[in-house]
Design a protein around this motif. Structure first.
Motif, PDB file in Angstrom:
ATOM      1  N   GLY A   1       0.790  -1.227   0.000  1.00 27.46           N
ATOM      2  CA  GLY A   1       0.000   0.000   0.000  1.00 27.46           C
ATOM      3  C   GLY A   1       0.821   1.275   0.000  1.00 27.46           C
ATOM      4  O   GLY A   1       0.283   2.366   0.158  1.00 27.46           O
ATOM      5  N   TRP A   2       2.145   1.129  -0.152  1.00 28.32           N
ATOM      6  CA  TRP A   2       2.984   2.325  -0.235  1.00 28.32           C
ATOM      7  C   TRP A   2       3.859   2.221  -1.450  1.00 28.32           C
ATOM      8  O   TRP A   2       4.337   1.144  -1.745  1.00 28.32           O
ATOM      9  CB  TRP A   2       3.857   2.440   1.014  1.00 28.32           C
ATOM     10  CG  TRP A   2       4.753   3.636   0.970  1.00 28.32           C
ATOM     11  CD1 TRP A   2       4.474   4.885   1.443  1.00 28.32           C
ATOM     12  CD2 TRP A   2       6.072   3.702   0.396  1.00 28.32           C
ATOM     13  NE1 TRP A   2       5.532   5.721   1.186  1.00 28.32           N
ATOM     14  CE2 TRP A   2       6.520   5.027   0.550  1.00 28.32           C
ATOM     15  CE3 TRP A   2       6.906   2.779  -0.244  1.00 28.32           C
ATOM     16  CZ2 TRP A   2       7.764   5.450   0.092  1.00 28.32           C
ATOM     17  CZ3 TRP A   2       8.146   3.196  -0.707  1.00 28.32           C
ATOM     18  CH2 TRP A   2       8.571   4.522  -0.527  1.00 28.32           C
ATOM     19  N   PRO A   3       4.161   3.219  -2.200  1.00 30.04           N
ATOM     20  CA  PRO A   3       3.637   4.589  -2.109  1.00 30.04           C
ATOM     21  C   PRO A   3       2.229   4.685  -2.689  1.00 30.04           C
ATOM     22  O   PRO A   3       1.941   4.028  -3.683  1.00 30.04           O
ATOM     23  CB  PRO A   3       4.616   5.367  -2.976  1.00 30.04           C
ATOM     24  CG  PRO A   3       5.147   4.370  -3.953  1.00 30.04           C
ATOM     25  CD  PRO A   3       5.086   3.028  -3.302  1.00 30.04           C
ATOM     26  N   GLU A   4       1.407   5.490  -2.069  1.00 33.81           N
ATOM     27  CA  GLU A   4       0.032   5.629  -2.543  1.00 33.81           C
ATOM     28  C   GLU A   4       0.015   6.497  -3.791  1.00 33.81           C
ATOM     29  O   GLU A   4       0.223   7.701  -3.724  1.00 33.81           O
ATOM     30  CB  GLU A   4      -0.811   6.291  -1.456  1.00 33.81           C
ATOM     31  CG  GLU A   4      -1.673   5.301  -0.692  1.00 33.81           C
ATOM     32  CD  GLU A   4      -2.504   6.021   0.328  1.00 33.81           C
ATOM     33  OE1 GLU A   4      -3.610   6.432  -0.032  1.00 33.81           O
ATOM     34  OE2 GLU A   4      -2.047   6.173   1.472  1.00 33.81           O
ATOM     35  N   GLY A   5      -0.191   5.877  -4.912  1.00 32.30           N
ATOM     36  CA  GLY A   5      -0.162   6.631  -6.166  1.00 32.30           C
ATOM     37  C   GLY A   5       1.232   7.144  -6.423  1.00 32.30           C
ATOM     38  O   GLY A   5       2.170   6.826  -5.695  1.00 32.30           O
ATOM     39  N   ARG A   6       1.369   7.943  -7.478  1.00 35.22           N
ATOM     40  CA  ARG A   6       2.711   8.452  -7.778  1.00 35.22           C
ATOM     41  C   ARG A   6       2.680   9.967  -7.785  1.00 35.22           C
ATOM     42  O   ARG A   6       1.679  10.577  -8.103  1.00 35.22           O
ATOM     43  CB  ARG A   6       3.183   7.900  -9.116  1.00 35.22           C
ATOM     44  CG  ARG A   6       3.516   6.437  -9.023  1.00 35.22           C
ATOM     45  CD  ARG A   6       3.919   5.857 -10.339  1.00 35.22           C
ATOM     46  NE  ARG A   6       2.844   5.788 -11.298  1.00 35.22           N
ATOM     47  CZ  ARG A   6       1.887   4.855 -11.254  1.00 35.22           C
ATOM     48  NH1 ARG A   6       1.880   3.948 -10.296  1.00 35.22           N
ATOM     49  NH2 ARG A   6       0.943   4.843 -12.153  1.00 35.22           N
ATOM     50  N   GLY A   7       3.810  10.525  -7.416  1.00 32.29           N
ATOM     51  CA  GLY A   7       3.876  11.974  -7.338  1.00 32.29           C
ATOM     52  C   GLY A   7       5.267  12.409  -6.985  1.00 32.29           C
ATOM     53  O   GLY A   7       6.242  11.771  -7.388  1.00 32.29           O
ATOM     54  N   MET A   8       5.369  13.468  -6.194  1.00 31.34           N
ATOM     55  CA  MET A   8       6.680  14.024  -5.909  1.00 31.34           C
ATOM     56  C   MET A   8       7.564  13.053  -5.142  1.00 31.34           C
ATOM     57  O   MET A   8       8.772  13.001  -5.365  1.00 31.34           O
ATOM     58  CB  MET A   8       6.530  15.335  -5.140  1.00 31.34           C
ATOM     59  CG  MET A   8       6.102  16.462  -6.048  1.00 31.34           C
ATOM     60  SD  MET A   8       5.562  17.910  -5.170  1.00 31.34           S
ATOM     61  CE  MET A   8       7.119  18.659  -4.752  1.00 31.34           C
ATOM     62  N   THR A   9       6.961  12.265  -4.229  1.00 31.48           N
ATOM     63  CA  THR A   9       7.776  11.324  -3.453  1.00 31.48           C
ATOM     64  C   THR A   9       8.442  10.305  -4.366  1.00 31.48           C
ATOM     65  O   THR A   9       9.644  10.038  -4.245  1.00 31.48           O
ATOM     66  CB  THR A   9       6.903  10.563  -2.438  1.00 31.48           C
ATOM     67  OG1 THR A   9       5.970  11.482  -1.897  1.00 31.48           O
ATOM     68  CG2 THR A   9       7.745   9.946  -1.357  1.00 31.48           C
ATOM     69  N   THR A  10       7.659   9.741  -5.272  1.00 31.13           N
ATOM     70  CA  THR A  10       8.238   8.697  -6.122  1.00 31.13           C
ATOM     71  C   THR A  10       9.304   9.285  -7.056  1.00 31.13           C
ATOM     72  O   THR A  10      10.347   8.671  -7.269  1.00 31.13           O
ATOM     73  CB  THR A  10       7.151   7.993  -6.954  1.00 31.13           C
ATOM     74  OG1 THR A  10       6.324   8.985  -7.548  1.00 31.13           O
ATOM     75  CG2 THR A  10       6.308   7.086  -6.107  1.00 31.13           C
ATOM     76  N   ILE A  11       9.062  10.497  -7.560  1.00 31.73           N
ATOM     77  CA  ILE A  11      10.083  11.117  -8.421  1.00 31.73           C
ATOM     78  C   ILE A  11      11.356  11.341  -7.606  1.00 31.73           C
ATOM     79  O   ILE A  11      12.468  11.054  -8.063  1.00 31.73           O
ATOM     80  CB  ILE A  11       9.601  12.462  -9.002  1.00 31.73           C
ATOM     81  CG1 ILE A  11       8.319  12.275  -9.800  1.00 31.73           C
ATOM     82  CG2 ILE A  11      10.670  13.062  -9.910  1.00 31.73           C
ATOM     83  CD1 ILE A  11       7.755  13.573 -10.347  1.00 31.73           C
ATOM     84  N   THR A  12      11.175  11.834  -6.366  1.00 29.58           N
ATOM     85  CA  THR A  12      12.350  12.105  -5.535  1.00 29.58           C
ATOM     86  C   THR A  12      13.151  10.836  -5.288  1.00 29.58           C
ATOM     87  O   THR A  12      14.377  10.829  -5.440  1.00 29.58           O
ATOM     88  CB  THR A  12      11.913  12.710  -4.186  1.00 29.58           C
ATOM     89  OG1 THR A  12      11.074  13.835  -4.446  1.00 29.58           O
ATOM     90  CG2 THR A  12      13.113  13.158  -3.380  1.00 29.58           C
ATOM     91  N   ILE A  13      12.472   9.743  -4.933  1.00 30.22           N
ATOM     92  CA  ILE A  13      13.185   8.489  -4.669  1.00 30.22           C
ATOM     93  C   ILE A  13      13.946   8.038  -5.920  1.00 30.22           C
ATOM     94  O   ILE A  13      15.118   7.667  -5.862  1.00 30.22           O
ATOM     95  CB  ILE A  13      12.204   7.390  -4.215  1.00 30.22           C
ATOM     96  CG1 ILE A  13      11.653   7.726  -2.826  1.00 30.22           C
ATOM     97  CG2 ILE A  13      12.881   6.021  -4.199  1.00 30.22           C
ATOM     98  CD1 ILE A  13      10.580   6.793  -2.344  1.00 30.22           C
ATOM     99  N   ALA A  14      13.276   8.121  -7.065  1.00 27.71           N
ATOM    100  CA  ALA A  14      13.934   7.703  -8.307  1.00 27.71           C
ATOM    101  C   ALA A  14      15.147   8.580  -8.588  1.00 27.71           C
ATOM    102  O   ALA A  14      16.205   8.081  -8.984  1.00 27.71           O
ATOM    103  CB  ALA A  14      12.946   7.784  -9.471  1.00 27.71           C
ATOM    104  N   HIS A  15      15.011   9.871  -8.351  1.00 30.46           N
ATOM    105  CA  HIS A  15      16.131  10.776  -8.622  1.00 30.46           C
ATOM    106  C   HIS A  15      17.296  10.526  -7.673  1.00 30.46           C
ATOM    107  O   HIS A  15      18.449  10.561  -8.084  1.00 30.46           O
ATOM    108  CB  HIS A  15      15.669  12.238  -8.530  1.00 30.46           C
ATOM    109  CG  HIS A  15      14.964  12.687  -9.765  1.00 30.46           C
ATOM    110  ND1 HIS A  15      14.426  13.937  -9.908  1.00 30.46           N
ATOM    111  CD2 HIS A  15      14.713  12.042 -10.923  1.00 30.46           C
ATOM    112  CE1 HIS A  15      13.878  14.045 -11.105  1.00 30.46           C
ATOM    113  NE2 HIS A  15      14.030  12.905 -11.736  1.00 30.46           N
TER     114      HIS A  15
END
Lengths: 348, 281
Positions: free
Chosen positions: B129-143
């Motif tokens: 259940g994490w990350p809920e949807g994609r957004g700034m958090t997922t971009i940050t982790i990828a970066h």
């Protein structure tokens, strides 16, 4: 003692600074009140098995991060490449599922890979990417080598400015640097206008949306990656070797081919790998400069994912690309390790 | 040593012209009054005015800056640890895999990195259940994951140049490893930390491919906006934006280079002074 210290060259180069700093350290050691008995103990605490707990913790943080966010994703890509496209969220069929709560059903679909082999578009895209990337790498080397050589032979102060000039474009947006070429290369663009204004050509040459534009884009974007490793090896090159060759009657060109070129091989290999590997999977350059006719595999994968929403095929394309690139990547890493060790032995 | 043949000089002149003329043309034409990007219609700053009224671009720029700052900070911390581990920890079990995972993102085609990390996020969301949807958090982790490698390389090479005996001396005098790191190592490699941060900031700010894969509907970054408008053709507004970005980057780099040179000189002077004092004794 003072002969070891040369403040003029101490900065960017590695060699003289350790000698100088070591003497400072020795001095503090000598001045310090009874440090001797502690010496061993602390070394054991920091380097030995006793300190392993703290050490292990330090290693574990980035290790786990990389395992989770870099390595596991590849396993997932591999898994999904064996699934089949389906309308839904997420848009692929499950590989492993429980049927009637009693037995496990594992479905492996090879349709993604079958497409890759049957549809000549994919094969052509792979071959095209390799060819374009290889050609662009050679062009990059041909332009980058004399530049790196020239920078390495400049006086130290000019050298720093020139290096900064090489690195600077790398710090500006990649997308914008590619975009800059659209305005130059298009049919009513600056280059065609200039050529027609000078009367060299009568009608515009089609430059944008050709392979030529892709070459320009790759060379332009990756040139710093070629120049920097070349410069690092060329700068370390012992000038007296060249002088010796010339004293023995070697012509400048021959001296270059027999002495400089072989000695700069590490830089050539590193630079070529840094340009070749990422440009094989390049997406932005073929998309913006290459037009619809040129196929490169990065673009094919992007379209598969964003336009067709076909995650399994996109994954299969990615896995195939990875297999294609894994040899150069591993070879490159091996080579880097060997060079590092050589450098370490050389400095000792 | 500083002998350069006419051939070398002309190669260098051509190379630098090749690197800079496109950027200069881009900047000049951002002041072009004409809407046709390649025809000169007189000097004007109207595109800058329009740029600052474009809410989509401004919003995307804000998103990009926040993501870049967060990911640069995190990747500097993680990258410094990686650099320390590779430069100082000698051999340990799994070191080959570790250094492999650090160098691989440097050359890995972005489309592969982007797709694979997106599929990880999707799988994780299904699983825990994490990350809920994609957004700034997922971009940050990828970066963070792909910029970390660059910081590691910078820190590792800086630590390689640094003299270990200073650290050893501090430990001989009774400082604990953690204290040695924060009091001795960190101040010495501070310029490298700064360039690592700046580099990951720029890379994150600049990234289109990985962000496109990991972005959600509410988190459009600046390169994504630029890309979609560039695909439709060259627009003077993008020229204006490009000019601002290029000048900001150039300004920061020149400032950082000056600061670093000054710090380097100061360090040399301190070493020279210590040497002179020792000789007097």
């Amino acid at each position: 003692m003072s002969t070891e210290l040369d403040p003029l060259t101490g900065g960017a180069t590695v060699s003289p600074a350790p000698g100088a700093a070591a003497t400072v350290a020795e001095q503090t050691k000598a001045d310090a009140p009874p440090p001797r008995p502690k010496h061993r103990l602390y070394r054991v605490l920091f380097r030995g098995p006793l300190a392993l707990r703290g050490r292990g913790l330090v290693i574990a943080i980035p290790y786990l991060w990389l395992l989770l966010f870099f390595l596991t994703p590849f396993a997932i890509v591999l898994k999904i490449s064996f699934a089949e496209f389906m309308v839904g969220v997420p848009p692929y069929t499950p590989l492993v599922e429980w049927v009637d709560d009693t037995y496990l059903k594992i479905t492996l679909a090879f349709s993604g890979y079958k497409y890759l082999l049957e549809d000549s578009m994919y094969v052509n895209a792979y071959l095209g990417s390799l060819r374009i990337a290889a050609t662009a790498t050679v062009l990059c080397l041909l332009l980058g080598y004399p530049m790196a050589y020239g920078i390495a032979r400049s006086s130290p102060s000019t050298r720093n400015v020139l290096l900064l000039l090489v690195v600077l474009p790398f710090w500006t947006s990649f997308l914008i640097r590619v975009y800059a070429w659209i305005g130059i290369l298009k049919n009513n663009g600056l280059l065609n206008n200039a050529l027609m204004g000078l009367g060299i050509i009568n009608e515009p040459i089609e430059m944008l949306n050709t392979e030529f534009a892709i070459y320009i884009g790759i060379v332009y974007s990756y040139l710093p990656f070629m120049i920097l490793p070349l410069y690092t090896t060329l700068e370390k090159l012992d000038g007296s070797l060249l002088e010796a060759a010339m004293d023995l009657g070697c012509r400048p060109w021959k001296a270059f081919l027999k002495v400089t070129l072989p000695l700069s091989m590490p830089g050539i290999v590193a630079g070529c790998m840094l340009v070749f590997i990422p440009s094989v999977g390049e997406f932005v350059i073929p998309d913006l400069l290459g037009g619809a006719s040129t196929l490169m595999i990065g673009k094919v994968m992007w379209n598969e994912f964003f336009q067709n929403r076909d995650w399994p095929t996109a994954s299969a394309v990615a896995i195939a690309m990875l297999i294609l690139l894994v040899l150069p990547i591993v070879g490159f890493q091996r080579y880097q390790l060997v060079q590092e060790e050589k450098a370490r032995e050389g400095s000792k | 040593m500083s002998k350069r043949s006419p051939f070398l000089i002309s190669c260098m002149a051509f190379g630098f012209a090749f690197l800079y003329v496109p950027l200069l043309l881009l900047m000049i034409y951002s002041f072009n009054d004409s809407k046709l990007v390649t025809v000169w219609g007189g000097f004007s700053t109207r595109w800058y005015g329009e740029l600052f009224q474009d809410d989509q671009i401004l919003g995307a720029a804000r998103t990009s800056l926040v993501i870049a700052a967060m990911s640069a900070t995190l990747s500097t911390i993680l990258g410094t640890i990686c650099g320390l581990v590779l430069a100082r920890f000698g051999r340990f079990r799994g070191r080959t895999l570790f250094s492999g995972m650090i160098t691989a993102p440097l050359v890995m085609p972005e489309v592969i990195t982007g797709l694979s990390i997106l599929l990880l996020f999707v799988a994780l969301e299904q699983l825990i259940g994490w990350p809920e949807g994609r957004g700034m958090t997922t971009i940050t982790i990828a970066h963070v994951t792909f910029t970390m490698a660059y910081v590691t390389i910078i820190i590792q090479s800086r630590l390689g140049q640094m003299d270990e005996s200073i650290e050893e001396a501090a430990m001989d005098l009774g400082a604990r490893p953690l204290k040695v790191f924060f009091l001795i190592t960190l101040p010495i490699i501070a310029p490298a930390l700064l360039s690592g941060w700046l580099l990951s900031f720029t890379l994150s700010l600049d990234d289109l491919v990985i962000a496109s894969f990991t972005a959600g509907p509410s988190s459009t970054t600046l390169p994504m906006v630029v890309f979609s408008s560039v695909r439709l053709g060259v627009t003077p507004k993008i020229n204006a934006l490009a000019t601002l970005l290029v000048s900001a980057a150039a300004f920061c780099i020149v400032i950082a280079a000056i600061i670093m040179r000054r710090a380097e000189r100061e360090r040399e002077r301190a070493i020279a002074k210590a040497m002179a004092e020792q000789e007097q004794m």
